[in-house]
Design a protein around this motif. Structure first.
Motif, PDB file in Angstrom:
ATOM      1  N   MET A  13       0.841  -1.191   0.000  1.00  0.00           N
ATOM      2  CA  MET A  13       0.000   0.000   0.000  1.00  0.00           C
ATOM      3  C   MET A  13       0.881   1.248   0.000  1.00  0.00           C
ATOM      4  N   TYR A  16       2.560   1.621  -3.530  1.00  0.00           N
ATOM      5  CA  TYR A  16       1.684   2.062  -4.610  1.00  0.00           C
ATOM      6  C   TYR A  16       1.242   3.518  -4.435  1.00  0.00           C
ATOM      7  N   VAL A  17       1.035   3.954  -3.210  1.00  0.00           N
ATOM      8  CA  VAL A  17       0.675   5.349  -2.978  1.00  0.00           C
ATOM      9  C   VAL A  17       1.816   6.268  -3.402  1.00  0.00           C
ATOM     10  N   SER A  83      -2.014   2.188  -9.961  1.00  0.00           N
ATOM     11  CA  SER A  83      -1.314   2.247  -8.678  1.00  0.00           C
ATOM     12  C   SER A  83      -2.290   2.499  -7.532  1.00  0.00           C
ATOM     13  N   ALA A  87      -3.270   0.059  -4.473  1.00  0.00           N
ATOM     14  CA  ALA A  87      -3.129   0.508  -3.088  1.00  0.00           C
ATOM     15  C   ALA A  87      -4.435   0.277  -2.326  1.00  0.00           C
TER      16      ALA A  87
END
Length: 313
Positions: A13, A16-17, A83, A87
């Motif tokens: 997470m 991806y953030v 992305s 996330a």
């Protein structure tokens, strides 16, 4: 020690953030280049595409379409939309481990980029669309920092974020300074674009005023210990969070915290004055290789470990 699947989801997470925000900045700079100088737009687009690993340089001839694809293409694993969707999926899998405020903020971003009006919003005002996503991602981070307990879960979230940041910015610097066979990119507009891509223009100007020189930019983005997007700052945070997380496991002689400590020391004690632009590539390659090794060690230690390693004798 938390469950492997929980650590894995929180780690990804964070990655991806961070990736989504990075792609927002690259796309925004690519779009702004089309407004400032027409001859610079293609060069900046080539830089962006090279930084994200896209070998189709024909896309650089249409910067707007390249930016639109980088923002909205759901088939592209590097895109902003993909992305954020990944996330959110990781957050959904550990919904009980994050706060309502953190979940709601990420879910709102997901709805913004995947909703039926996303394409129209980008077409009507691409820069505003990207800036809104960046602002929402900052709110997500603020919610996580202010409402989540600063324990193992929060550390894995930040660990993913900082490792992703170090690798993404390392690849961006490689495009500018990493190939010893070619002359480093020294065009003023391109260098200013690099600072914007790294969210570093204002911090850099406060340090060096208007002296935009490639060697100073390289030093700032690699070695500044206070700028939160420099590689040195990121690697220091990686080591910090891994050292805290590794207290709960027996990682052995090659644990990820040891690899992270070595990388932190490499940047902390580097002979900055003797690293010339043409020779920066070797150090950047080493940094990226060691980041990849840290990622592998994180998986071996916290995610893919054997049951025998965690059960008492």
């Amino acid at each position: 020690m938390m469950l492997a699947r929980v650590a894995d989801s929180l780690y990804w997470m964070g990655r991806y953030v961070e990736r989504a925000e990075h792609m927002c900045r690259l796309s925004d700079v690519m779009l702004n280049a089309t407004l400032d100088r027409s001859d610079a737009a293609t060069q900046v687009a080539r830089i962006v595409l090279a930084a994200v690993g896209d070998s189709d340089l024909e896309k650089a001839k249409t910067p707007y379409e390249a930016a639109r694809a980088l923002a909205l293409d759901r088939e592209d694993g590097r895109s902003i939309t993909t992305s954020i969707a990944r996330a959110r999926e990781n957050a959904r899998q550990v919904r009980d481990q994050i706060t309502t405020e953190t979940w709601e903020r990420l879910n709102l971003i997901y709805l913004r980029v995947t909703g039926p009006g996303a394409a129209k919003a980008f077409n009507d005002g691409s820069s505003a669309f990207l800036h809104d996503i960046i602002a929402d991602l900052h709110l997500f981070r603020g919610a996580a920092d202010a409402t989540m307990s600063h324990g193992e879960g929060w550390r894995f979230l930040l660990l993913g974020m900082y490792l992703e940041r170090a690798q993404l910015n390392g690849r961006l610097l490689e495009v500018f300074f990493g190939d010893a066979r070619k002359r480093p990119i020294t065009d003023h507009f391109a260098l200013t674009s690099l600072l914007r891509m790294s969210c570093a223009l204002e911090p850099y100007l406060r340090r060096y005023t208007a002296d935009v020189r490639p060697e100073l930019i390289l030093e700032f983005l690699m070695f500044d210990e206070d700028f939160p997007r420099s590689i040195r700052f990121s690697t220091a945070r990686i080591e910090e969070h891994l050292s805290a997380a590794s207290r709960y496991v027996d990682a052995g002689h090659a644990g990820p915290e040891r690899l992270a400590g070595r990388l932190k020391a490499r940047l902390q004690y580097a002979d900055v004055e003797n690293i010339e632009l043409g020779g920066a590539g070797a150090l950047l390659t080493t940094v990226l290789d060691e980041c990849a090794a840290i990622h592998t060690a994180i998986y071996d230690t916290f995610v893919a470990y054997s049951l025998e390693m965690r059960l008492p004798a």
